[in-house]
Write a protein that holds these residues in place. Structure first.
Motif, PDB file in Angstrom:
ATOM      1  N   PHE B  86       1.246   2.275 -14.482  1.00  0.00           N
ATOM      2  CA  PHE B  86       2.086   2.514 -13.306  1.00  0.00           C
ATOM      3  C   PHE B  86       2.553   3.977 -13.348  1.00  0.00           C
ATOM      4  O   PHE B  86       2.809   4.517 -14.432  1.00  0.00           O
ATOM      5  CB  PHE B  86       3.303   1.580 -13.304  1.00  0.00           C
ATOM      6  CG  PHE B  86       2.971   0.200 -12.819  1.00  0.00           C
ATOM      7  CD1 PHE B  86       3.096  -0.124 -11.477  1.00  0.00           C
ATOM      8  CD2 PHE B  86       2.521  -0.775 -13.712  1.00  0.00           C
ATOM      9  CE1 PHE B  86       2.779  -1.408 -11.031  1.00  0.00           C
ATOM     10  CE2 PHE B  86       2.200  -2.046 -13.272  1.00  0.00           C
ATOM     11  CZ  PHE B  86       2.324  -2.361 -11.916  1.00  0.00           C
ATOM     12  N   HIS B  87       2.634   4.598 -12.181  1.00  0.00           N
ATOM     13  CA  HIS B  87       3.017   6.008 -12.132  1.00  0.00           C
ATOM     14  C   HIS B  87       4.495   6.148 -11.785  1.00  0.00           C
ATOM     15  O   HIS B  87       5.021   5.385 -10.972  1.00  0.00           O
ATOM     16  CB  HIS B  87       2.168   6.741 -11.101  1.00  0.00           C
ATOM     17  CG  HIS B  87       0.716   6.787 -11.485  1.00  0.00           C
ATOM     18  ND1 HIS B  87      -0.256   7.257 -10.642  1.00  0.00           N
ATOM     19  CD2 HIS B  87       0.073   6.418 -12.615  1.00  0.00           C
ATOM     20  CE1 HIS B  87      -1.439   7.173 -11.238  1.00  0.00           C
ATOM     21  NE2 HIS B  87      -1.261   6.659 -12.435  1.00  0.00           N
ATOM     22  N   TYR B 126      -1.183   9.451  -3.004  1.00  0.00           N
ATOM     23  CA  TYR B 126      -0.736   8.093  -3.287  1.00  0.00           C
ATOM     24  C   TYR B 126      -1.585   7.079  -2.529  1.00  0.00           C
ATOM     25  O   TYR B 126      -1.992   6.056  -3.075  1.00  0.00           O
ATOM     26  CB  TYR B 126       0.741   7.954  -2.885  1.00  0.00           C
ATOM     27  CG  TYR B 126       1.398   6.655  -3.297  1.00  0.00           C
ATOM     28  CD1 TYR B 126       2.027   6.533  -4.535  1.00  0.00           C
ATOM     29  CD2 TYR B 126       1.416   5.547  -2.447  1.00  0.00           C
ATOM     30  CE1 TYR B 126       2.646   5.352  -4.913  1.00  0.00           C
ATOM     31  CE2 TYR B 126       2.031   4.363  -2.821  1.00  0.00           C
ATOM     32  CZ  TYR B 126       2.653   4.277  -4.058  1.00  0.00           C
ATOM     33  OH  TYR B 126       3.267   3.111  -4.432  1.00  0.00           O
ATOM     34  N   ASN B 130      -4.132   4.306  -4.360  1.00  0.00           N
ATOM     35  CA  ASN B 130      -3.814   2.886  -4.264  1.00  0.00           C
ATOM     36  C   ASN B 130      -4.524   2.176  -3.116  1.00  0.00           C
ATOM     37  O   ASN B 130      -4.155   1.051  -2.770  1.00  0.00           O
ATOM     38  CB  ASN B 130      -2.297   2.708  -4.133  1.00  0.00           C
ATOM     39  CG  ASN B 130      -1.583   3.222  -5.373  1.00  0.00           C
ATOM     40  OD1 ASN B 130      -1.796   2.700  -6.464  1.00  0.00           O
ATOM     41  ND2 ASN B 130      -0.831   4.276  -5.218  1.00  0.00           N
ATOM     42  N   GLN B 162       1.356  -0.387  -6.344  1.00  0.00           N
ATOM     43  CA  GLN B 162       0.504   0.114  -7.431  1.00  0.00           C
ATOM     44  C   GLN B 162      -0.141  -1.012  -8.249  1.00  0.00           C
ATOM     45  O   GLN B 162      -1.091  -0.767  -9.008  1.00  0.00           O
ATOM     46  CB  GLN B 162       1.315   1.001  -8.386  1.00  0.00           C
ATOM     47  CG  GLN B 162       1.844   2.280  -7.778  1.00  0.00           C
ATOM     48  CD  GLN B 162       2.465   3.174  -8.836  1.00  0.00           C
ATOM     49  OE1 GLN B 162       1.894   3.376  -9.915  1.00  0.00           O
ATOM     50  NE2 GLN B 162       3.629   3.723  -8.558  1.00  0.00           N
ATOM     51  N   ARG B 165      -4.032  -1.640  -8.161  1.00  0.00           N
ATOM     52  CA  ARG B 165      -4.803  -0.595  -8.826  1.00  0.00           C
ATOM     53  C   ARG B 165      -4.781  -0.765 -10.343  1.00  0.00           C
ATOM     54  O   ARG B 165      -5.811  -0.683 -11.023  1.00  0.00           O
ATOM     55  CB  ARG B 165      -4.234   0.783  -8.445  1.00  0.00           C
ATOM     56  CG  ARG B 165      -4.933   1.936  -9.116  1.00  0.00           C
ATOM     57  CD  ARG B 165      -4.055   3.174  -9.162  1.00  0.00           C
ATOM     58  NE  ARG B 165      -3.061   3.118 -10.224  1.00  0.00           N
ATOM     59  CZ  ARG B 165      -1.811   3.498 -10.101  1.00  0.00           C
ATOM     60  NH1 ARG B 165      -1.354   3.936  -8.947  1.00  0.00           N
ATOM     61  NH2 ARG B 165      -0.983   3.423 -11.123  1.00  0.00           N
TER      62      ARG B 165
END
Lengths: 568, 221
Positions: B86-87, B126, B130, B162, B165
């Motif tokens: 996770f970002h 982003y 995603n 997210q 992904r």
């Protein structure tokens, strides 16, 4: 939305409860005949006689000179940083102009910081210079408020009490015990408290991360209880180590409001005019709520330019929405708005968001509160500022009905009005005068982080913050140049002592005057009508003075944001 | 007082017997030193002692360690770029993101061209990462820099977008990542303060721990 409003309500109700408890404690402290053991020890160390009765001049001089000695000691410690222990990163001493600025900043309860704490101060200076000066300025402010209220309560007397006694009692009975307990709660919530200055981690993706540590909790508590506001870290109470959870955020807010709100209760008790105290409390709260609504609304509505760039600013069950640039996720919009209103009302100046990135109307709120400087206000001084507006109000009301104005049973005469006007004028003169000077100064443009009207707001904010002894900043602005260090340093000293000392003198001259009984021509000041008039006078006097400057900054920027005008 | 003062050899003292300055300098200097000692040394050291005794983990920075050493602090965010993780939120610290040695926000004002350009760029990246539609709105916390540059949390909306992904990159069922996400969502304090949020480092540590091939004892408390 409903949750946000319940949060605001819960904080205001808790604040009121705490104000009553603390107000009684402070009143008892200022009138106590007994000296506790640590206080007696302190008098012996200082070599002072606690039984001495001080007149206004002596009380003020003791305050001023002891502050000067503390500021000098703080300056010396900052200059000696290189030789002091607990300096693992090997930080060098601050340059003379910066050290002057820092010492002036912390002794005046401003806590303007032209340096980044974690990368330029050692743990030794964070404790001995910064934490020490934060205790001094807060304690001085509360002691001064004690002397001030006592003077208002006296009749035909030259006696304001004893400065050393007021100072030591506030220190031993309020500041130290409260800070100690609060510091432990803060550590429990995750604020570090260690003498080691850093840890080095290897992140999950294999990068090296240097994590700065230190005695943060002991720093953080006096910073808020003392309405000081300087950060241990560069980003102040937005840093997860200074403010790790929503609970610490609320505790910081309540700490900031504690003493300023309690002093209205103390005032009511010491003068046996409880209703008058609540009128002042109500004045604070009404203005506070007005400003809170403005900043909360503006930040939650967000920035239309961000929406056009693809950001979803709609509030929902899974996100706070709003303008999140320069804000921390754990606080969202509501708790950030409450913190912003509190920190500039109580002139603390700690921040849990970057004020530079607020929407124009959101940014107007902290600016306006620092300009008025009487919505709660800092420990002690805020209350004194409100009295200054109250005297102005009875003066104006007296002129309207053609009678000699009276306040708290004393006739207000030319001398008090002259002193009040000096205090009222020193504040805008410093803010606007220095801002004008900075606008003409050739190197100012190089210090700006944003251009257009926002750039002007950055300069205006710096001097408003300095003069109001707030200390928060539109932090993109680079204020660490000899010009800004010196002028902002001077603004802080003018803002502190040119309001505090004239008001102490006014109180001293009122103390010497006989009490007159209220007659049919007396304008009653313990009524909602007076409260409305007082708010009107504060807003009109402050508003008219600063409206042109606010127009050039936030108001123009707001229109430009709506019109989609951008600055490189 | 006056009768004693004539014995005082100092002419200043006899000239102005009631000078309000008399005898102030000594107490002022001693007061500064005394208060510095008390509040600048005794107070912080006493708290350090008690805090280390009662809350050693928090007092030392909530550090998380595995058998290799310290992997981070549970309160401080760190940079993640791999699709397997996770970002976090964008960070404006210098020189790189999530530099916990020098916290910083962008301090960009609402009408600053750079701010708007940054947000546009981040939104595009982003959406690509995603698999969102080209004109989809992106949760605001995913495209704006935090105040400290070290924000450890993201919003639930951001994390949810997210999750697919991350599941794909790890070859996990989307349901198991979603379940982990729900477990790591913190609610409001007392139901009214703060925002529901997900601690990115803790969630990513939990993801790594899912894989039985790499035994890990590391987790957030």
């Amino acid at each position: 939305m409903e949750l946000d409003i319940s949060g605001f309500t819960a904080v205001l109700v808790t604040m009121t409860g705490l104000a009553i408890i603390m107000g009684h404690r402070l009143a008892k402290l200022f009138e106590d005949e007994q000296h506790l053991a640590p206080e007696r020890l302190s008098y012996r160390v200082l070599g002072v006689d606690p039984a001495e009765r001080m007149g206004c001049a002596r009380y003020s001089l003791a305050l001023l000179l002891s502050n000067a000695a503390m500021m000098a000691l703080g300056y010396v410690l900052l200059r000696l940083q290189g030789w002091l222990p607990l300096n693992e990163p090997g930080n060098t001493a601050q340059a003379p102009d910066l050290a002057f600025n820092t010492a002036a900043s912390f002794i005046t309860n401003t806590n303007w910081q032209a340096y980044a704490g974690e990368s330029s101060l050692s743990n030794a200076t964070q404790m001995t210079a910064i934490t020490f000066l934060m205790f001094c300025s807060a304690t001085t402010g509360v002691a001064a408020a004690g002397g001030f209220i006592r003077a208002l309560a006296r009749t035909s007397s030259q006696d304001m009490g004893n400065y050393w006694v007021d100072f030591m009692r506030v220190l031993w009975r309020v500041m130290l015990p409260l800070c100690f307990i609060m510091a432990l709660i803060c550590v429990w919530q995750g604020i570090p408290q260690t003498l080691s200055s850093q840890a080095v981690a290897t992140t999950l993706e294999g990068a090296r991360q240097q994590i700065m540590l230190g005695p943060v909790a002991s720093f953080e508590t006096i910073k808020h209880i003392g309405t000081n506001g300087g950060g241990f870290f560069n980003t102040n109470a937005a840093h997860p180590f200074e403010n790790p959870t929503p609970l610490t955020n609320v505790l910081h807010i309540l700490s900031m409001l504690l003493i300023p709100s309690a002093l209205t209760v103390t005032f009511g008790l010491m003068l046996a005019r409880k209703k008058q105290g609540w009128v002042f409390f109500g004045t604070f709260v009404v203005m506070f709520i007005g400003f809170l609504v403005l900043v909360y609304g503006a930040e939650q509505a967000g920035n239309p330019l961000l929406a056009r760039a693809g950001a979803d600013q709609q509030q929902s069950a899974t996100q706070s929405g709003g303008n999140m640039e320069g804000k921390e996720l754990r606080f969202g919009i509501a708790d950030t708005a409450l913190f912003i209103t509190t920190t500039t009302a109580a002139t603390t100046g700690s921040v849990n968001a970057m004020h530079d990135s607020l929407t124009p109307m959101g940014g107007l709120v902290p600016l306006a509160q620092m300009m008025l400087n009487c919505v709660f206000g800092g420990d002690g001084t805020g209350f004194i500022n409100l009295i200054q507006y109250a005297i102005l109000t009875v003066f104006l009301a007296g002129m309207m009905i053609g009678r000699t104005p009276e306040f708290l049973g004393k006739k207000i005469e030319a001398r008090e009005i002259r002193l009040v006007i000096l205090a009222v004028l020193a504040h805008p003169a410093s803010i606007l005068g220095f801002t004008a000077l900075a606008c003409l100064w050739p190197d100012t443009a190089a210090s700006l982080n944003n251009h257009g009207p926002h750039g002007f707001s950055e300069v205006l904010y710096a001097y408003a913050s300095g003069t109001a002894n707030n200390g928060s900043a539109f932090a993109g602005f680079n204020a660490s140049t000899p010009f800004f260090n010196t002028t902002i340093g001077l603004a802080m000293l003018i803002g502190r002592y040119f309001t505090l000392l004239p008001m102490l003198a006014a109180a001293g001259s009122l103390a010497a005057r006989k009490t007159v009984t209220a007659g049919p021509g007396t304008f009653p000041t313990a009524t909602p009508l007076f409260m409305g008039l007082l708010i009107f006078v504060a807003l009109a006097a402050g508003g008219l003075t600063f409206l042109p400057a606010l127009t050039l900054g936030p108001l123009v920027e707001h229109l430009q944001m709506l019109g989609g005008h951008l600055y490189p | 007082m006056r009768t004693l003062n004539h014995l005082n050899p100092s002419p200043a003292a006899t000239a102005i017997p009631g000078s309000p300055l008399k005898g102030l300098s000594g107490p002022c200097v001693r007061g500064a030193l005394f208060v510095a000692l008390l509040t600048g040394m005794v107070y912080p050291l006493a708290i350090t002692g008690v805090a280390q005794l009662l809350f050693a983990y928090q007092a030392n920075g909530s550090l998380i360690a595995d058998n290799q050493g310290i992997v981070g602090s549970g309160l401080i965010g760190q940079a993640f770029t791999s699709p397997r993780y996770f970002h976090p939120r964008p960070s404006a610290t210098i020189p790189g993101p999530y530099n916990a040695g020098a916290s910083a926000g962008s301090n960009l004002g609402p009408t600053n061209q750079t701010l708007i350009d940054n947000v546009k760029q981040r939104a595009t990246a982003y959406r690509q990462a995603n698999g969102l539609a080209v004109n989809a709105l992106v949760p605001v916390d995913a495209v704006t820099a935090s105040a400290s540059g070290l924000d450890p949390h993201i919003s639930v909306a951001n994390a949810t977008l997210q999750a697919a992904r991350v599941a794909q990159a790890r070859g996990l069922a989307p349901g198991s990542v979603q379940q982990l996400l729900v477990q790591h969502t913190e609610g409001r304090v007392f139901g009214i303060f703060g925002e529901p949020r997900v601690n990115v480092l803790c969630l990513n540590l939990a993801l790594d721990a899912l894989k039985p091939s790499i035994p890990s004892m590391t987790s957030c408390p």
